[in-house]
Design a protein around this motif. Structure first.
Motif, short mmCIF file in Angstrom:
data_model
loop_
_atom_site.label_atom_id
_atom_site.label_comp_id
_atom_site.label_asym_id
_atom_site.label_seq_id
_atom_site.Cartn_x
_atom_site.Cartn_y
_atom_site.Cartn_z
N GLN A 64 0.87 -1.22 0.02
CA GLN A 64 -0.10 0.04 0.04
C GLN A 64 0.68 1.30 0.00
N LYS A 65 2.22 1.10 0.45
CA LYS A 65 3.00 2.26 0.56
C LYS A 65 3.49 2.91 -1.09
N GLY A 66 3.22 1.74 -1.85
CA GLY A 66 3.66 2.15 -3.17
C GLY A 66 4.99 1.57 -3.58
N THR A 67 5.43 0.32 -3.05
CA THR A 67 6.56 -0.17 -3.37
C THR A 67 6.38 -1.55 -3.91
N ILE A 68 6.78 -2.00 -5.15
CA ILE A 68 6.81 -3.30 -5.46
C ILE A 68 8.08 -3.93 -5.24
N HIS A 69 7.84 -4.83 -4.22
CA HIS A 69 9.09 -5.61 -3.78
C HIS A 69 9.42 -6.83 -4.51
N SER A 70 10.71 -7.36 -4.46
CA SER A 70 10.93 -8.79 -4.93
C SER A 70 11.60 -9.48 -3.93
N TRP A 71 11.25 -10.90 -3.93
CA TRP A 71 11.61 -11.89 -2.83
C TRP A 71 12.05 -12.89 -3.55
N ASP A 72 13.56 -13.36 -3.42
CA ASP A 72 13.90 -14.57 -4.08
C ASP A 72 13.77 -15.88 -3.02
N LEU A 73 12.82 -16.72 -3.47
CA LEU A 73 12.52 -17.75 -2.26
C LEU A 73 14.06 -18.64 -2.24
#
Length: 562
Positions: free
Chosen positions: A259-268
């Motif tokens: 909701q803050k406007g950041t698109i995060h990526s998470w390498d599993l």
């Protein structure tokens, strides 16, 4: 007594007491084996060696080979069967099974996620749970869909008194694991556990006869038995609005927008974050997100009709547009193909974005040129009997993407001066158009039928043929005795197409002559309608155990259509 007193005063006794209290470093001193393990872990960390991938439930055949439903279907099907499958289209009002809002979800179902091997699908609901449904029970349930597993990990992990809503769900590619994002700002990756079953034939097949013509499939050898949490993350940036996953040659990346406007990526497969993309606040909050076919680019839509295109490799925004209607972009999808009758592309495949935006319309845009190639629009009841030449200009013209200049410096605003004020005031003053498209799915390729299915707030599911308006129809949502919709083509140029669907209203018995009243209205009781009673929020195409459509709506129901 002296021996006990000497032991209590010794260093070993103090070490044992420190271990029992959990003091840092005491365990390593007490057990030399742990010291060696800690030294090895430090060396591996210094060399940046990635950890072993988590057990996601990789798809396998019974003999251990990697499983792919599409490759299996292609190799087993004959030429005649493949032609028949490519020409499939849904039937009108052909409901096969439906879930009950009493025994299943009690709130809106916002998203569906279908496993790659077509053995089950997962729902995301605002009641705080995700439920797993086996696709085999579409034919075995006799019309009643019941879930096998209910995952409520987001609600159990939240200590707040307010209820948790699950906003999105996505399948982890080539696995039986699922990623869900919730309103409490958490993202959970959990696995759908399956066990082997002795049953080895489809309904109606003879499992005792080894020479039976029905082949043994992967789906007939497994049953859903439970769920297991693999990993969780809580970025504490407000609600998680969208979740997506894709695999690369070296990573398994989960992308989620907050909701803050950041698109995060998470390498599993490691603890690092490959990239993070910030969405400008003046563009609005994110409403939809999609990843390109080659995993090198992604698009995001906002509530102010802005469409942003990012290059994932360089983590940079490359194009920015705003839809001509300035309405919220409710759904996005991508496809890399060549559209028929598109003379500007020269028959070459191009990246296209399918967009649900505007008042009850869906559009296909060429992402390289930013031009609309096809538009499918539904006219309201006020314009059903108006001639095409007398329609208002906004109904017979294609939507446009107005390009927004990207500032050279990251700190500069996208809209400057009065332009920013006008844009913000315009979007804040207008509510989202009603009715509107809220879900879409389709199949576009060089062979067979090219079609698009849309569902929206008018509770209708429509089938759009990309080549011929005469083959478009309303699949579900028409009332009893309501006339079928009529679709027509609008001449907007040689390289673009516009289809208009006219949905005629239902005429009451008082408005008809007694001799022209349909017999259905004279028979007294009639069967209840099968359509959804609220907005349709997601659609999925299935190939097993039959070719059909799954639909989820705001009334908490999942329906399967043939």
């Amino acid at each position: 007594a002296d021996a006990a007193a000497s032991f209590l005063a010794s260093d070993e006794s103090k070490t044992f007491e420190a271990v029992s209290k959990g003091q840092w470093g005491s365990t390593l001193h007490f057990d030399p084996v742990l010291t060696d393990n800690a030294r090895h872990a430090t060396n591996l960390k210094s060399m940046h060696v990635p950890p072993l991938p988590p057990p996601l439930g990789v798809l396998r055949e019974q003999d251990g080979r990697p499983f792919s439903w599409h490759l299996t279907a292609t190799s087993d099907a004959s030429g005649e069967d493949s032609t028949r499958q490519s020409e499939w289209k849904p039937k009108v009002d052909a409901l096969v099974a439906s879930s009950s809002p009493i025994t299943e979800h009690t709130d809106a179902i916002v998203r569906l996620a279908l496993s790659q091997d077509q053995s089950f699908f997962v729902t995301a609901s605002h009641d705080g749970t995700s439920r797993v449904f086996e696709l085999r029970q579409i034919e075995e349930s006799v019309g009643d869909l019941r879930s096998c597993v209910a995952y409520a990990g987001h609600s159990s992990a939240d200590n707040q008194s307010s209820s948790v809503r699950i906003n999105d769900v996505a399948m982890i590619e080539n696995s039986h694991s699922v990623a869900t994002g919730a309103s409490n700002g958490s993202v959970h990756v959990w696995r759908v556990d399956q066990v082997s079953s002795k049953r080895s034939s489809l309904p109606g097949g003879d499992s005792s006869n080894p020479s039976s013509s029905s082949p043994t499939r992967y789906h007939d050898q497994s049953r859903v038995s439970g769920s297991s949490v693999i990993r969780t993350i809580h970025p504490r940036e407000g609600e998680v609005l969208a979740v997506s996953h894709f695999n690369t040659d070296t990573a398994s990346i989960l992308v989620f927008a907050t909701q803050k406007g950041t698109i995060h990526s998470w390498d599993l497969r490691c603890a690092s974050e490959p990239f993070a993309i910030n969405l400008r606040p003046e563009l609005g909050y994110l409403t939809s997100m999609t990843v390109g076919h080659d995993r090198n680019w992604m698009c995001a839509g906002t509530n102010r009709g802005c469409l942003a295109l990012w290059d994932v490799r360089y983590q940079k925004i490359v194009r920015l547009w705003q839809h001509s209607s300035a309405a919220p972009i409710s759904r996005l999808a991508t496809s890399f193909t060549s559209l028929r009758r598109d003379k500007s592309s020269g028959g070459e495949a191009r990246p296209h974005v399918f967009m649900g935006c505007g008042q009850n319309e869906a559009s296909v845009f060429d992402i390289l040129q930013g031009t609309c190639k096809q538009c499918f629009r539904v006219l309201g009841s006020d314009f059903c009997y108006v001639d095409q030449t007398a329609l208002p200009p906004q109904y017979v013209s294609l939507p446009r993407l107005h390009e927004i200049p990207i500032p050279s410096h990251s700190q500069r605003p996208v809209f400057s001066g009065a332009g920013a004020f006008d844009c913000l005031a315009y979007n804040n003053r207008l509510p989202p158009p009603e009715p509107r498209i809220m879900s879409l799915i389709g199949r576009v390729g060089s062979n067979g039928q090219n079609f698009l299915l849309t569902g929206g707030s008018d509770c209708c599911i429509r089938y759009w043929n990309l080549s011929s308006p005469s083959k478009c129809y309303t699949m579900s949502g028409l009332a009893n005795c309501q006339p079928r919709s009529a679709c027509e083509n609008v001449n907007v140029g040689s390289s673009s197409r516009l289809f208009l669907s006219r949905q005629m209203p239902v005429a009451t018995a008082a408005e008809m002559e007694s001799s022209k009243i349909p017999r259905k209205l004279e028979r007294g009781q009639i069967r209840p309608e099968n359509s959804h009673r609220d907005a349709i929020l997601d659609l999925k195409l299935i190939d097993y155990p039959m070719k059909g459509v799954l639909s989820a709506s705001r009334d908490g129901c999942v329906k399967a259509w043939r």
